[in-house]
Scaffold this motif. Sequence first.
Motif: not given
Length: 247
Positions: A105, A109, A113, A235-236, A239, A242-243
């Motif tokens: 992840a 990112i 990014g 990227l999405a 994120l 990871a969350l």
Amino acid sequence: MTTGFLAALLAGAFAGGFINGLAGFGTALLSLGLWLQIMPPPQAVAIVVVMSVVSGLQGLWITRREIRDRPGRLARFLVPGLIGLPMGVTLLNVISAPVLKLVIAGFMIAYGGFFTLRRSLPRFERPTPGMDIGIGFAGGILGGAASLSGALPTMWCAMRPWPKGETRAVLQPYNVGILGAAVALFALQGLYDRETLTLIAFALPATLIGAHFGIRLFHHLDDTQFRRLLIGVMLASGLALALRELI
């Protein structure tokens, strides 16, 4: 099955089908965010891989010419990926899947990014068959170990100057092949009981409808917009992954 449960099931199915129809992958990115709130993780993952394969089969039709024109390119990714898949499953006994997911992840990112902020996209013009094989193999391992088979191939293909049809002609069948093998493994493990098959029957029409709308939007993107879409989805995805693991 309550009204709220059914609404979340259908919303996740439609959203997952849409992103798969649009980008050629990413069903889990949108579907699992909703389904993990209403069902156990093994059941949610077992359903999402079926939805990924079904919506992916629908998307294969629009790239059938590119697949037929360059079968060798696809084979360089898919065959090593299928070899790596069971190796990844075996690695689950040695490594921590949550830690591996967080590492990947973070990479997603950073990649998404960085290239989202760049005005110009990278272009690897020369043929790289050895790299293609390595990326496909590593993707298969990550698919078996952490259900992340599409991460590395997507990042790599987004850096190639291939037209959107050629890029999708690698990513879509690659993911369908890897996830189709995962469905077979899950079936052997007994994950598709009567309740799960019933939920699949309810979710399937919404997935197909979502994929149809995603495919229609795909036709309106040019090659550069499609490459940027892949980077944005990476990227999405990073994120969201990871969350999910941290929370």
